[in-house]
Design an enzyme around this catalytic site. Sequence first.
Site, mmCIF file in Angstrom:
data_model
loop_
_atom_site.group_PDB
_atom_site.id
_atom_site.type_symbol
_atom_site.label_atom_id
_atom_site.label_comp_id
_atom_site.label_asym_id
_atom_site.label_seq_id
_atom_site.Cartn_x
_atom_site.Cartn_y
_atom_site.Cartn_z
ATOM 1 N N ASP A 142 0.762 -1.117 0.135
ATOM 2 C CA ASP A 142 0.093 -0.189 -0.058
ATOM 3 C C ASP A 142 0.835 1.235 0.016
ATOM 4 O O ASP A 142 1.370 1.660 1.096
ATOM 5 C CB ASP A 142 -0.820 0.015 1.214
ATOM 6 C CG ASP A 142 -2.188 0.942 0.952
ATOM 7 O OD1 ASP A 142 -3.032 0.886 1.528
ATOM 8 O OD2 ASP A 142 -1.608 2.096 0.469
ATOM 9 N N ARG A 202 -12.051 -3.776 -7.230
ATOM 10 C CA ARG A 202 -12.650 -3.356 -8.458
ATOM 11 C C ARG A 202 -12.121 -4.133 -9.480
ATOM 12 O O ARG A 202 -10.979 -4.392 -9.522
ATOM 13 C CB ARG A 202 -12.543 -1.829 -8.673
ATOM 14 C CG ARG A 202 -13.519 -0.820 -7.857
ATOM 15 C CD ARG A 202 -14.892 -0.898 -8.226
ATOM 16 N NE ARG A 202 -15.829 0.089 -7.322
ATOM 17 C CZ ARG A 202 -16.346 -0.471 -6.418
ATOM 18 N NH1 ARG A 202 -16.007 -1.705 -6.050
ATOM 19 N NH2 ARG A 202 -17.079 0.429 -5.840
ATOM 20 N N ASP A 226 -15.023 -11.522 -7.540
ATOM 21 C CA ASP A 226 -16.234 -10.813 -7.161
ATOM 22 C C ASP A 226 -16.551 -9.444 -8.208
ATOM 23 O O ASP A 226 -17.735 -9.389 -8.323
ATOM 24 C CB ASP A 226 -16.332 -10.443 -5.736
ATOM 25 C CG ASP A 226 -17.820 -9.797 -5.441
ATOM 26 O OD1 ASP A 226 -17.853 -8.376 -5.132
ATOM 27 O OD2 ASP A 226 -18.576 -10.303 -5.494
ATOM 28 N N GLU A 231 -18.278 -4.676 -15.724
ATOM 29 C CA GLU A 231 -19.501 -4.663 -15.175
ATOM 30 C C GLU A 231 -20.624 -3.850 -15.895
ATOM 31 O O GLU A 231 -20.300 -2.713 -16.112
ATOM 32 C CB GLU A 231 -19.589 -4.586 -13.692
ATOM 33 C CG GLU A 231 -18.845 -5.627 -13.036
ATOM 34 C CD GLU A 231 -18.841 -5.412 -11.358
ATOM 35 O OE1 GLU A 231 -19.593 -4.578 -11.071
ATOM 36 O OE2 GLU A 231 -17.742 -5.808 -10.932
ATOM 37 N N HIS A 248 -20.244 -9.248 -7.763
ATOM 38 C CA HIS A 248 -20.054 -8.071 -7.204
ATOM 39 C C HIS A 248 -20.894 -7.886 -5.726
ATOM 40 O O HIS A 248 -21.755 -6.868 -5.884
ATOM 41 C CB HIS A 248 -20.057 -6.673 -7.966
ATOM 42 C CG HIS A 248 -19.699 -5.541 -7.649
ATOM 43 N ND1 HIS A 248 -19.197 -4.418 -8.224
ATOM 44 C CD2 HIS A 248 -19.396 -5.089 -6.076
ATOM 45 C CE1 HIS A 248 -18.735 -3.456 -7.319
ATOM 46 N NE2 HIS A 248 -18.989 -3.909 -6.348
ATOM 47 N N GLY A 251 -19.807 -7.287 -0.833
ATOM 48 C CA GLY A 251 -19.958 -6.118 0.353
ATOM 49 C C GLY A 251 -21.500 -6.069 0.572
ATOM 50 O O GLY A 251 -21.974 -5.147 1.062
HETATM 51 N N1 NAI Z 1 -16.699 -5.821 -3.888
HETATM 52 C C1 NAI Z 1 -17.424 -5.390 -3.087
HETATM 53 O O1 NAI Z 1 -18.527 -5.431 -2.956
HETATM 54 C C2 NAI Z 1 -16.763 -4.058 -2.436
HETATM 55 C C3 NAI Z 1 -15.527 -3.205 -2.958
HETATM 56 N N2 NAI Z 1 -15.258 -2.713 -2.496
HETATM 57 C C4 NAI Z 1 -13.903 -1.814 -3.035
HETATM 58 O O2 NAI Z 1 -12.923 -2.021 -2.022
HETATM 59 C C5 NAI Z 1 -12.151 -0.921 -2.197
HETATM 60 C C6 NAI Z 1 -11.337 -0.660 -0.797
HETATM 61 O O3 NAI Z 1 -12.044 -0.437 0.165
HETATM 62 P P1 NAI Z 1 -11.768 0.313 1.399
HETATM 63 O O4 NAI Z 1 -10.637 -0.742 1.896
HETATM 64 O O5 NAI Z 1 -12.838 0.520 2.341
HETATM 65 O O6 NAI Z 1 -10.941 1.607 0.943
HETATM 66 P P2 NAI Z 1 -10.139 2.725 1.778
HETATM 67 O O7 NAI Z 1 -10.022 3.909 1.013
HETATM 68 O O8 NAI Z 1 -10.380 2.713 3.065
HETATM 69 O O9 NAI Z 1 -8.629 1.680 1.423
HETATM 70 C C7 NAI Z 1 -8.090 1.590 0.251
HETATM 71 C C8 NAI Z 1 -6.549 1.459 0.320
HETATM 72 O O10 NAI Z 1 -6.056 1.408 -0.817
HETATM 73 C C9 NAI Z 1 -4.682 1.895 -0.795
HETATM 74 N N3 NAI Z 1 -4.463 2.263 -2.248
HETATM 75 C C10 NAI Z 1 -4.864 3.063 -3.241
HETATM 76 N N4 NAI Z 1 -4.317 2.974 -4.294
HETATM 77 C C11 NAI Z 1 -3.369 1.907 -4.260
HETATM 78 C C12 NAI Z 1 -2.416 1.320 -5.124
HETATM 79 N N5 NAI Z 1 -2.370 1.693 -6.371
HETATM 80 N N6 NAI Z 1 -1.811 0.142 -4.724
HETATM 81 C C13 NAI Z 1 -2.006 -0.316 -3.625
HETATM 82 N N7 NAI Z 1 -2.704 0.231 -2.619
HETATM 83 C C14 NAI Z 1 -3.429 1.267 -2.910
HETATM 84 C C15 NAI Z 1 -5.063 3.263 -0.041
HETATM 85 O O11 NAI Z 1 -3.883 3.839 0.266
HETATM 86 C C16 NAI Z 1 -5.972 2.837 0.994
HETATM 87 O O12 NAI Z 1 -5.333 2.359 2.058
HETATM 88 C C17 NAI Z 1 -13.302 0.313 -2.398
HETATM 89 O O13 NAI Z 1 -12.464 1.509 -3.094
HETATM 90 C C18 NAI Z 1 -14.207 -0.415 -3.199
HETATM 91 O O14 NAI Z 1 -13.871 -0.031 -4.567
HETATM 92 C C19 NAI Z 1 -15.629 -1.962 -1.148
HETATM 93 C C20 NAI Z 1 -16.806 -2.412 -0.695
HETATM 94 C C21 NAI Z 1 -17.358 -3.588 -1.276
HETATM 95 O O1 LIG Z 2 -19.288 -0.392 -1.510
HETATM 96 C C1 LIG Z 2 -18.674 -0.766 -2.358
HETATM 97 O O2 LIG Z 2 -17.786 0.074 -3.043
HETATM 98 C C2 LIG Z 2 -19.199 -1.993 -3.284
HETATM 99 O O3 LIG Z 2 -18.487 -2.021 -4.194
HETATM 100 C C3 LIG Z 2 -20.738 -2.070 -3.106
HETATM 101 O O4 LIG Z 2 -20.694 -3.461 -2.958
HETATM 102 C C4 LIG Z 2 -21.432 -1.773 -4.105
HETATM 103 O O5 LIG Z 2 -22.519 -2.237 -4.411
HETATM 104 P P1 LIG Z 2 -23.660 -1.497 -5.382
HETATM 105 O O6 LIG Z 2 -23.811 0.289 -5.128
HETATM 106 O O7 LIG Z 2 -23.081 -1.564 -6.680
HETATM 107 O O8 LIG Z 2 -24.886 -2.043 -5.293
#
Ligand code: NAI
Ligand SMILES: O=C(O)C(=O)[C@H](O)COP(=O)(O)O
Length: 381
Positions: A142, A202, A226, A231, A248, A251
């Site tokens: 990170d 993502r 996931d 998408e 997806h 979360g």
């Molecule tokens: N599949 C799903 O349902 C979900 C997906 N997500 C995705 O997960 C991502 C992360 O969520 P959180 O941890 O809550 O976000 P966050 O913002 O708390 O943490 C993201 C971390 O990634 C780091 N980062 C940014 N660019 C980077 C890179 N190029 N290489 C390595 N590390 C890097 C940042 O420094 C930060 O520490 C979200 O932005 C979202 O896109 C989040 C929730 C649900």
């Molecule tokens: O919280 C995020 O970031 C996520 O990836 C959520 O799982 C996205 O859920 P939707 O907003 O696509 O329903």
Amino acid sequence: MKILADENIPLLEAFFGDCGTITRLPGRNLTREQVREADALLIRSVTRVDDALLNETAVQFVGTCTIGMDHLDQRYLEQRGITYTNAPGCNANSVVEYVYAALCHLDVDWRKRRVGIIGCGNVGGALYRALSAQGVQCLCYDPLLSEADNPDLAELEDVLQCDIVSLHTPLTTTGPHPSRHLLAKEQLRQLPPGAVLLNCGRGAVVDNEALLQVLRERDDLQVVLDVWEGEPVISLPLLERVSLASPHIAGYSFDGKLKGTAMIYHAFCRHFGLPESASLVELTPPVVDNQLRLVEGSDWQRLRALIGEVYDIEDDDRQLRKLGKQVRHHRVDLAKGFDSLRKHYPVRREFGNYRVLGAPKKGPLADTLAALGFKRANSID
Ligand SMILES: NC(=O)C1=CN([C@@H]2O[C@H](COP(=O)(O)OP(=O)(O)OC[C@H]3O[C@@H](n4cnc5c(N)ncnc54)[C@H](O)[C@@H]3O)[C@@H](O)[C@H]2O)C=CC1
Ligand SMILES: O=C(O)C(=O)[C@H](O)COP(=O)(O)O
């Protein structure tokens, strides 16, 4: 007050019913005409918010009930002076639990492996802390964190040498460390024999075309996806090649979705100077049968059975592969089918809602159950 909201945001009326008139619409194809008269826009990740959507509209507040914000043109919103917010960490537990459920499904005992975490914020950081509490050796990549934030930071190439690599970065295309295609063919080929790669961040953080090529070259890798590039239109050949697939929903715990709505509600009230009268605690229904009993067997067998009882991740995989087959036989539209699976996702409660009968008071299994959030139930409970 006119509120325009994604129809898939749970408890909209319960939280926002006293704030104004609510119009609910599908979030994927919102138009400027639909948005024009709204004061506030409440969305999810499927709504692209930029000048095309908001120019010449009355919108002054945008809330995305999600963690990710890659669907927001933040520079545009700031130039327009439009307040915007996400729901940081709202579904972090849900994603971490998805990782554990996926590894249980693959019969990969994380407690005996080295785990690499790419992106150590709310989600990756929670995974790191939970694994460390179980004595698991982790390496974290990170570039925006320092050793003071995380003592196990390492270079990407070192993290890619771990047995299990889990991706939890946002999708970025600008800035000092853009994450788009962070894992391309060169990086994917560095994964050691028998490695497990999970992407719950993502889709485009991994070059999906390169991943498909590497999976065609190597049958020793296990990949869990996931999130997918493009998408809701995903690569069907890639779907066929991965070990575990889902639409997806990492979360999508019920608890995480409610937290997302609540966090946006409170930000909304602060922006408009409204009383924050609705409460997540009052609106979150308890889990009715929240007592689970550990089966007999090895610790690993007991853990797999317990997590499988709370979250049947295999059903997520089965549903998405069924959609893939229907699309190949031209019976359904892939994009609509993908969105429908998400819209109709079953209720999944987080591990912290459950109490475990027969759980040991101490020892490795007790540490793991506690780290995963399960509560120990006494037999007299
Ligand atoms: N599949 C799903 O349902 C979900 C997906 N997500 C995705 O997960 C991502 C992360 O969520 P959180 O941890 O809550 O976000 P966050 O913002 O708390 O943490 C993201 C971390 O990634 C780091 N980062 C940014 N660019 C980077 C890179 N190029 N290489 C390595 N590390 C890097 C940042 O420094 C930060 O520490 C979200 O932005 C979202 O896109 C989040 C929730 C649900
Ligand atoms: O919280 C995020 O970031 C996520 O990836 C959520 O799982 C996205 O859920 P939707 O907003 O696509 O329903």
